[in-house]
Design an enzyme around this catalytic site. Structure first.
Site, PDB file in Angstrom:
ATOM      1  N   SER A 283      26.484 -25.397 -87.154  1.00  0.00           N
ATOM      2  CA  SER A 283      25.916 -24.715 -85.986  1.00  0.00           C
ATOM      3  C   SER A 283      26.745 -25.059 -84.763  1.00  0.00           C
ATOM      4  CB  SER A 283      24.473 -25.167 -85.757  1.00  0.00           C
ATOM      5  OG  SER A 283      24.449 -26.451 -85.153  1.00  0.00           O
ATOM      6  N   ASP A 284      26.535 -24.363 -83.667  1.00  0.00           N
ATOM      7  CA  ASP A 284      27.098 -24.834 -82.408  1.00  0.00           C
ATOM      8  C   ASP A 284      26.136 -25.903 -81.856  1.00  0.00           C
ATOM      9  OD1 ASP A 284      28.703 -25.246 -80.238  1.00  0.00           O
ATOM     10  OD2 ASP A 284      28.879 -23.142 -79.672  1.00  0.00           O
ATOM     11  N   TYR A 285      26.538 -26.486 -80.759  1.00  0.00           N
ATOM     12  CA  TYR A 285      25.850 -27.638 -80.169  1.00  0.00           C
ATOM     13  C   TYR A 285      24.380 -27.301 -79.871  1.00  0.00           C
ATOM     14  CZ  TYR A 285      26.208 -31.997 -77.398  1.00  0.00           C
ATOM     15  OH  TYR A 285      26.091 -33.275 -76.904  1.00  0.00           O
ATOM     16  N   THR A 286      23.476 -27.842 -80.653  1.00  0.00           N
ATOM     17  CA  THR A 286      22.016 -27.598 -80.549  1.00  0.00           C
ATOM     18  C   THR A 286      21.625 -26.115 -80.660  1.00  0.00           C
ATOM     19  OG1 THR A 286      22.013 -27.561 -78.093  1.00  0.00           O
ATOM     20  CG2 THR A 286      21.560 -29.680 -79.139  1.00  0.00           C
TER      21      THR A 286
END
Ligand code: BGC
Length: 759
Positions: A283-286
């Site tokens: 995933s991307d950051y959060t």
């Protein structure tokens, strides 16, 4: 109209089925390991954390890192650098967790590790795929010497809206060029062997369409037709997959109403079933957690949704770590879902050779040998010089003579802090060469150099505060703007030529740096106006992470050289070009608009029913009352110190059938006074089709070097594949009919021929 339907999807499906039936050594190893893993340990492999050593790009950083690693709750870490530190952290996993599974160590190495290359948008402007590959290879060598072997690059998001700050991180607006650059970068990072200790696993990001954020505002929603997706935005991600990229990062935005991170159509049906991707998706950051704010449910719901959609690893947010067990108990996900993701992460570790030797990237003798060497810096200098785009050169003021007096002014003329550009967390701005230093290095005794700042990047302290989050980038001088200006004018009065270095601070572009105004800040506009009034030759060296609207500057300046943010060797590379040691050859990979109201503006727009004819406003045509439709500088544009003449465009046949190859040739002559390089560009227009088609599409380019006076015949090949596109039913087809071929120096290429394609 007859059609050729390409059976790519079916073929890749067959390939992946075949792959599954042959059990490899890797499969046996991973299966055996997984048979010994608890559910908790499997979920642990899906967890990616950061202790906050890099740039935390959200509000969250991970806590309790050591305990989690020992408990087998971490699959990978980013933001730890150096062979000893990485070894220490790896030891916790290998020696102190129950099964001793090594972790992945990642980072954002977007344009060089410590030897910072130009920002990617600049680098793409070299149109030199070998050079781009070489920079990626060198980045891999440096990063792996420092313990990092998983890179969150290349960023291949097609971007047509320069308000979006992240245009700096990609290769611009074009699907064809973007795809070539994507492949070159994956090859550069991964080499032929992921298991080598000098290559690293690449991550293509951000899947998908992140570059089309509405209104150019970062993290905003995206909505587009499938036709546009498949024809214009998806090809570079696919190219990276075809080149064997090990990892894919999902994007923050939604795609057709479902956030990419939880979008099964995107991450499974398209990426895996159609494209045959067999690595893992992070995933991307959060971005898992952010689906709560998107309105898709609570953390447990969005985590389950993401896993089922095909996401394998959760970056920082720990939704997987904290909720998947519960979701399994409640029947919302299956054990198979967890096993599939866990297997993919372990396979990546296997391919990287971590099970053979988890410390293979922890050789403490390597950093001195491999990082920031002379050879590396020489490549950075070359890459920068090759990325610059000469926008204007009246009266042949460039290259500069090595005699007389130069007034070097502007807030970026002596600013190490702004040379590296956005997303260079591993670089040290203090090691960069400022323009003043570079010019002094190159000028020799015959030239007198006078220097004055002349203006602040911006006079607005509130704006400066927003830009200075990673250190001082906009430093507002204690002297008043009037005093700064006076100094600049005083030295200009004594000079033969003025070189003004103006533009954006490095953090004015990049992540979370969208702008609604594409002008130079007013402080600098005023400086340029006043300098122009002196009547002296005025060379503007412009720096920016995005296309700027430079209409006024283009009128006032004698010459303009666009240098992006050039990286660690900035000053030397700029001096190389200003004094003619290197004749500029860069070409824009994003259109430069006249004003922000033209945005999005890109050369390959579709044909409308009421196209403007000529450049004048016409009532009831598709045009504006207040500005021309044309950009200030088109895609593909860039001048040289020499001149190139294109002649005799010829096609091998008038009628092309599906099985044939069309040879296109053109004669190119260097008619000017310097040796130089030219990027010869080939564009195609499909004149009649079942759907509206772009007025021009890049389908080939060659960078060639010609001595002055030399003529070369440049050849291209066109096949049905280059003519194919996704139609209304999303079948990739090449339709019979007439096509126009254009060859020239930019997307306004005028030489043209027509041929007919028949199946
Ligand atoms: C960015 C990614 C980056 C990640 C990790 C995010 O905010 O969108 O491009 O790879 O942070 O640093």
């Amino acid at each position: 109209m007859k059609k050729i339907v390409y059976l790519i999807a079916a073929v890749s499906l067959m390939v992946s089925c075949q792959q599954q039936t042959v059990e490899t050594e890797q499969d046996r190893f991973v299966s055996e390991l997984m048979s010994r893993m608890t559910l908790e340990e499997k979920i642990g492999q899906l967890n990616l954390i950061t202790p906050g050593g890099g740039i935390p790009t959200g509000s969250v950083v991970s806590t309790g890192v050591e305990e989690k690693v020992k408990a087998g709750k971490v699959g990978g870490i980013f933001g730890i650098y150096g062979p000893e530190k990485v070894r220490q952290a790896q030891t916790l996993a290998v020696e102190e967790s129950r099964l001793g599974i090594p972790m992945l160590f990642g980072s954002d190495i977007i344009h060089g590790y410590k030897t910072t290359f130009p920002i990617p948008l600049g680098l793409s402007g070299s149109w030199d795929l070998e050079l781009i590959e070489e920079t990626a290879r060198m980045a891999a060598k440096e990063a792996t010497a420092d313990g990092i072997f998983w890179n969150f690059s290349p960023m291949v998001d097609i971007a047509r809206d320069p308000r979006w700050g992240r245009v700096a991180e990609g290769a611009g607006e074009d699907a064809y060029l973007g795809s070539q650059v994507a492949k070159a970068m994956v090859r550069g990072y991964q080499g032929d062997d992921l298991g080598s200790s000098t290559t690293m696993m690449a991550t293509v990001k951000h899947m998908a369409l992140y570059g089309a954020s509405e209104a150019g505002r970062d993290y905003n929603t995206v909505d587009m037709s499938r036709q546009r997706m498949f024809n214009d935005y998806l090809p570079p991600y696919k190219a990276a997959v075809d080149a064997g990229v090990g990892c894919v990062m999902s994007s923050f935005n939604d795609v057709d109403g479902i956030p990419a991170t939880g979008n099964k159509w995107l991450l499974t049906d398209l990426l895996r079933s159609q494209w045959g991707f067999d690595g893992f998706v992070v995933s991307d950051y959060t971005s898992v957690n952010e689906m709560i704010a998107h309105g898709l449910g609570d953390l447990q719901a969005v985590s389950a949704l993401s896993l089922k959609a095909g996401l394998d690893m959760d970056m920082v947010g720990e939704g997987f770590l904290t909720t998947l067990e519960k979701s399994l108990e409640e029947g919302k996900i299956s054990e198979e879902d967890i096993n599939t993701a866990c297997r993919r992460v372990l396979e990546a570790k296997y391919k990287l050779g971590l099970f053979e030797d988890p410390y293979r990237y922890n050789d403490i003798t390597r950093p001195v040998k491999d990082i920031l060497t002379e050879e590396n810096r020489a490549l950075a200098r070359k890459a920068a010089a090759h990325s610059f785009v000469l926008l204007k050169n009246e009266k042949e003021v460039l290259p500069l003579e090595k005699t007389g007096t130069i007034a070097l002014v502007g807030p970026l003329a002596n600013s190490k802090n702004n040379m590296l550009g956005t997303w260079a967390p591993t670089g040290n701005p203090q090691l960069s060469i400022a323009v003043l230093e570079g010019i002094k290095n190159a000028a020799g005794k015959g030239v007198r150099i006078l220097h004055a700042k002349g203006a602040n990047i911006s006079d607005d302290p509130e704006f400066a505060k927003k830009i200075n989050v990673f250190g001082p980038r906009i430093e507002i001088d204690e002297r008043s703007p009037e005093t700064l200006l006076k100094e600049a004018l005083a030295i200009s009065a004594r000079a033969d030529v003025i070189v003004a270095v103006v533009g954006e601070a490095s953090e004015m572009s990049g992540e979370s740096s969208s702008r609604t105004n594409l002008l130079l800040p007013e402080s600098q506009k005023r400086l340029v106006r006043e300098l122009a009034k002196t009547g002296k030759p005025l060379v503007l060296v412009t720096m920016s992470g995005r296309p700027l609207a430079l209409v006024e500057e283009n009128e006032l300046a004698t010459a303009m050289l666009q240098t992006w943010h050039p990286g660690i060797e900035a000053g030397n590379a700029i001096a190389d070009v200003l004094f003619g040691a290197y004749n500029p050859s860069g070409k824009l990979t994003m259109t430069f608009p006249r004003n922000v109201g033209q945005v999005p503006i890109y050369y390959s727009h579709r044909a409308t029913g009421r196209p403007q004819e000529g450049d004048e406003f016409t009532k009831f045509k598709s045009n504006y009352l207040d500005v021309s439709n044309t950009p200030l500088f088109p895609f593909g544009y860039g001048l040289s110190y020499t001149d190139f003449e294109y002649k005799n465009l010829s096609l091998s046949v008038d009628v092309l059938t599906a099985a044939e190859v069309l040879d296109v040739s053109v004669e190119l002559t260097n008619t000017g006074d310097y040796d130089g390089e030219e990027v010869v560009q080939l564009y195609v227009r499909d004149l009649v089709a079942s759907v509206t088609r772009p007025v021009k599409e890049l389908k080939g380019f060659k960078k060639v070097w010609l001595k002055k006076g030399e003529t070369k015949t440049i050849r291209f090949k066109l096949t049905a594949d280059e003519l194919a596109f996704y139609n209304f039913n999303l079948e990739r087809v090449a339709e019979s009919g007439e096509f126009q071929v254009f060859v020239g120096a930019d997307s306004n290429a005028a030489l043209q021929q027509v041929f007919t394609f028949v199946e």
